[in-house]
Design a protein around this motif. Structure first.
Motif, PDB file in Angstrom:
ATOM      1  N   SER A 280       0.779  -1.246  -0.082  1.00  0.00           N
ATOM      2  CA  SER A 280      -0.151   0.017  -0.065  1.00  0.00           C
ATOM      3  C   SER A 280       0.845   1.123   0.026  1.00  0.00           C
ATOM      4  N   THR A 281       0.367   2.325  -0.598  1.00  0.00           N
ATOM      5  CA  THR A 281       0.890   3.632  -0.415  1.00  0.00           C
ATOM      6  C   THR A 281       0.728   4.313   0.771  1.00  0.00           C
ATOM      7  N   LEU A 282      -0.528   3.881   1.464  1.00  0.00           N
ATOM      8  CA  LEU A 282      -0.924   4.409   2.698  1.00  0.00           C
ATOM      9  C   LEU A 282      -2.085   3.578   2.982  1.00  0.00           C
ATOM     10  N   ILE A 283      -2.072   3.916   4.320  1.00  0.00           N
ATOM     11  CA  ILE A 283      -3.233   3.115   5.192  1.00  0.00           C
ATOM     12  C   ILE A 283      -4.367   4.105   5.712  1.00  0.00           C
ATOM     13  N   LEU A 284      -5.532   3.920   5.702  1.00  0.00           N
ATOM     14  CA  LEU A 284      -6.606   4.747   6.438  1.00  0.00           C
ATOM     15  C   LEU A 284      -7.377   3.559   7.179  1.00  0.00           C
ATOM     16  N   THR A 285      -7.253   3.944   8.778  1.00  0.00           N
ATOM     17  CA  THR A 285      -7.841   2.826   9.318  1.00  0.00           C
ATOM     18  C   THR A 285      -8.428   3.411  10.702  1.00  0.00           C
ATOM     19  N   ASP A 286      -9.303   2.485  11.573  1.00  0.00           N
ATOM     20  CA  ASP A 286      -9.616   2.794  12.981  1.00  0.00           C
ATOM     21  C   ASP A 286      -9.111   1.955  13.610  1.00  0.00           C
ATOM     22  N   GLY A 289      -4.285  -2.179  15.878  1.00  0.00           N
ATOM     23  CA  GLY A 289      -3.249  -3.112  15.609  1.00  0.00           C
ATOM     24  C   GLY A 289      -2.611  -2.571  14.406  1.00  0.00           C
ATOM     25  N   LEU A 290      -3.434  -2.068  13.149  1.00  0.00           N
ATOM     26  CA  LEU A 290      -2.914  -1.799  12.065  1.00  0.00           C
ATOM     27  C   LEU A 290      -2.002  -0.508  12.314  1.00  0.00           C
ATOM     28  N   GLN A 291      -2.174   0.413  12.961  1.00  0.00           N
ATOM     29  CA  GLN A 291      -1.387   1.411  13.186  1.00  0.00           C
ATOM     30  C   GLN A 291       0.023   1.250  13.401  1.00  0.00           C
ATOM     31  N   GLU A 292       0.116  -0.128  14.371  1.00  0.00           N
ATOM     32  CA  GLU A 292       1.480  -0.651  14.764  1.00  0.00           C
ATOM     33  C   GLU A 292       2.160  -1.435  13.397  1.00  0.00           C
ATOM     34  N   GLU A 293       1.211  -2.226  12.796  1.00  0.00           N
ATOM     35  CA  GLU A 293       1.757  -2.757  11.735  1.00  0.00           C
ATOM     36  C   GLU A 293       2.171  -1.886  10.359  1.00  0.00           C
ATOM     37  N   ALA A 294       1.514  -0.812  10.402  1.00  0.00           N
ATOM     38  CA  ALA A 294       1.943   0.094   9.271  1.00  0.00           C
ATOM     39  C   ALA A 294       3.206   0.846   9.523  1.00  0.00           C
ATOM     40  N   ILE A 295       3.657   1.196  10.792  1.00  0.00           N
ATOM     41  CA  ILE A 295       4.954   1.588  11.017  1.00  0.00           C
ATOM     42  C   ILE A 295       6.006   0.862  10.923  1.00  0.00           C
ATOM     43  N   THR A 296       5.644  -0.683  11.086  1.00  0.00           N
ATOM     44  CA  THR A 296       6.808  -1.616  11.022  1.00  0.00           C
ATOM     45  C   THR A 296       7.013  -1.825   9.605  1.00  0.00           C
ATOM     46  N   LEU A 297       6.071  -1.631   8.840  1.00  0.00           N
ATOM     47  CA  LEU A 297       6.046  -1.979   7.177  1.00  0.00           C
ATOM     48  C   LEU A 297       6.340  -0.756   6.493  1.00  0.00           C
ATOM     49  N   ASP A 298       6.756   0.513   7.199  1.00  0.00           N
ATOM     50  CA  ASP A 298       7.137   1.588   6.591  1.00  0.00           C
ATOM     51  C   ASP A 298       6.013   2.388   5.650  1.00  0.00           C
ATOM     52  N   VAL A 299       4.859   2.044   6.064  1.00  0.00           N
ATOM     53  CA  VAL A 299       3.743   2.371   5.168  1.00  0.00           C
ATOM     54  C   VAL A 299       2.962   3.660   5.828  1.00  0.00           C
ATOM     55  N   PRO A 300       2.683   4.798   5.507  1.00  0.00           N
ATOM     56  CA  PRO A 300       2.091   5.976   6.376  1.00  0.00           C
ATOM     57  C   PRO A 300       0.771   5.583   6.602  1.00  0.00           C
ATOM     58  N   ALA A 301       0.203   6.024   7.754  1.00  0.00           N
ATOM     59  CA  ALA A 301      -1.091   5.690   8.164  1.00  0.00           C
ATOM     60  C   ALA A 301      -1.865   6.978   8.816  1.00  0.00           C
ATOM     61  N   LEU A 302      -3.029   7.080   8.278  1.00  0.00           N
ATOM     62  CA  LEU A 302      -4.149   8.073   8.721  1.00  0.00           C
ATOM     63  C   LEU A 302      -5.123   7.354   9.352  1.00  0.00           C
ATOM     64  N   THR A 303      -5.394   7.857  10.831  1.00  0.00           N
ATOM     65  CA  THR A 303      -6.219   7.021  11.763  1.00  0.00           C
ATOM     66  C   THR A 303      -7.457   7.827  11.835  1.00  0.00           C
ATOM     67  N   LEU A 304      -8.547   6.793  11.745  1.00  0.00           N
ATOM     68  CA  LEU A 304     -10.042   7.588  11.830  1.00  0.00           C
ATOM     69  C   LEU A 304     -10.437   7.547  13.198  1.00  0.00           C
ATOM     70  N   ARG A 305      -9.673   8.291  14.049  1.00  0.00           N
ATOM     71  CA  ARG A 305      -9.865   8.221  15.391  1.00  0.00           C
ATOM     72  C   ARG A 305      -9.401   9.427  16.007  1.00  0.00           C
ATOM     73  N   TYR A 306      -9.925   9.933  17.286  1.00  0.00           N
ATOM     74  CA  TYR A 306      -9.473  11.149  17.597  1.00  0.00           C
ATOM     75  C   TYR A 306      -8.618  10.926  18.786  1.00  0.00           C
ATOM     76  N   ASN A 307      -8.553   9.642  19.276  1.00  0.00           N
ATOM     77  CA  ASN A 307      -7.300   9.551  20.489  1.00  0.00           C
ATOM     78  C   ASN A 307      -6.805   7.928  19.728  1.00  0.00           C
ATOM     79  N   THR A 308      -5.767   7.998  20.565  1.00  0.00           N
ATOM     80  CA  THR A 308      -5.220   6.250  20.352  1.00  0.00           C
ATOM     81  C   THR A 308      -4.299   5.750  21.269  1.00  0.00           C
TER      82      THR A 308
END
Length: 440
Positions: A280-286, A289-308
């Motif tokens: 993927s070019t980027l991840i859009l997720t709420d 766990g996927l926030q962790e996997e994205a940074i591990t796989l060097d994929v930018p993440a945008l998170t559909l949440r207001y806290n994490t």
């Protein structure tokens, strides 16, 4: 020594696979108990076989139910197994109902509990996961903490630093281990295979399942409106059945499905999803766990949440919280695509979760505790001595270990100016303010 591992959901199996593997490599006696919390084909023996780990020794098949009923059924089944097997330590991972049930039962049986991924906090008590992880921490004896920030959360709540082991997160071990397995196997899910992701540009992988997004018409409509305008992306959306039903109820599904740049597919297996994520070019997720996997796989993440509860991914620069704000989603997708420097900074963000040796560090610590007799939970035999709680400004070169030995004390927190520091044994305290307990 005997180690029992309790698993309830697919993410737990994924993150615990490297630890189960490490225990097996060392020849340590272990049992694996599966609660059957989300039992389906992905939870079957095939999933364990795919990850190249043994099938569970026990499956108590609780299925889906209300939080109270499900947790109660788990506790009953887990208790029966633990009474029979008598492990020296029970490992739980994360923040599910299985974690809550396992930690409560084991601690009531005076069996040590090791909480893998301890200390995460979203500070949102409306999330059942936040309640589960906090209760599990109260019931635990060993805390396998993914980051210093998570350790500081526990210190601030009064936990002893001596039981906190900063291991990194097994998600890193799992990503590296399982991506290798996935690539050997290739993509098996037909709906994903047809998309030919190896030859597809600008892939945006979307996951959306949290009730605060999916069940809120205003929020989910705002997200869908953003997706409609992202026609420069190939959006691949493995849709959760509950999400699909809600979108249909709101009259949004058909409109989204009709968009040429949106590819809605049924949920896919973990190994296939890992290959999709890595492409993927980027991840859009709420998802957490996927926030962790994205940074591990060097994929930018945008998170559909207001806290994490994964704030380290944000402070490291690999993840941005956009909530359900249409304008924020569009702005940051555009920046990732058009601004090479911005995109590279997100892709190359330092991974706060370690380098992939978390399983080794976890089992090392368990063995050390076992050999020192620290896993034994017994009623106290000595009359409790009194202690006083103090603060001090340190003006000499002295480590945490040296200070504690010299003063018969336990340091809770160290402050370097306005920064809270984790009081590791070898931390030089010179110039720091500390809070500590001193025996009288």
């Amino acid at each position: 020594m005997k180690i029992a591992t309790i698993l309830g959901t697919r993410p737990e199996i994924i993150k615990m696979a490297p630890i189960i593997d490490e225990i097996a490599k060392r020849g340590i006696d272990q049992i694996v108990l599966h609660t059957g919390q989300h039992y389906d084909k992905e939870m079957s023996d095939n999933f364990f076989r795919d990850l190249e780990i043994p099938s569970p020794d026990y499956n108590i098949h609780v299925g889906s139910a209300s939080h109270g009923k499900q947790t109660g059924l788990m506790m009953k089944g887990i208790e029966e197994v633990l009474v029979s097997e008598k492990p020296d330590i029970v490992l739980v991972q994360g923040d599910t109902n299985a974690v809550l049930a396992g930690a409560l039962v084991a601690s009531k049986l005076h069996i040590a509990v090791g909480h893998v991924e301890a200390g995460l906090r979203s500070f949102d008590m409306t999330m059942p996961e936040e309640i589960n992880r906090r209760v599990a921490d109260v019931a635990s004896s060993m805390y396998f903490v993914p980051t210093v920030e998570s350790a500081i959360n526990l210190l601030a709540e009064g936990f002893s630093r001596r039981n906190l082991i900063v291991t990194g997160n097994t998600v890193v071990d799992a990503c590296f281990r399982h991506l290798e397995i996935a690539k050997k196997r290739g993509i098996e899910e037909e709906s994903l295979s047809r998309l030919d992701i190896e030859n597809m540009d600008n892939i945006l992988t979307l996951t959306m399942h949290r009730a605060e997004n999916v069940d809120d018409r205003k929020r989910v409509t705002s997200i869908i409106e953003a997706l409609k305008e992202l026609d420069q992306m190939n959006i691949i959306f493995p849709i959760h059945p509950r999400t699909k039903n809600t979108l249909q109820e709101f009259g949004l599904f058909d409109e989204l499905d009709s968009l040429e740049h949106v590819h809605i597919i049924k949920p896919i297996g973990y190994l296939d999803f890992l290959q999709l994520t890595s492409a993927s070019t980027l991840i859009l997720t709420d998802s957490g766990g996927l926030q962790e996997e994205a940074i591990t796989l060097d994929v930018p993440a945008l998170t559909l949440r207001y806290n994490t509860e994964r704030p380290e991914t944000v402070t490291s620069g690999g993840n941005i919280l956009v909530g359900s704000d249409k304008d924020a989603i569009l702005e940051y997708v555009d920046r990732i695509l058009s601004d090479e420097e911005f995109r590279d900074k997100m892709k190359n963000a330092p991974n706060p979760y370690g380098q992939g040796d978390s399983a080794k560090l976890t089992v090392d610590a368990i063995q050390e505790y076992y050999e020192k007799g620290l896993l034994d939970i017994k009623a106290p035999e000595d009359i409790m001595s009194s202690f006083s709680r103090k603060m001090a400004l340190i003006d000499e070169d002295i480590t945490v270990r040296e200070f504690e030995t010299k003063n018969d004390a336990l340091i809770h927190m160290a402050y370097d100016g306005d920064e809270m520091r984790f009081p590791a044994d070898d931390l030089n305290l010179n110039g720091m303010m500390i809070t500590y307990d001193e025996r009288e």
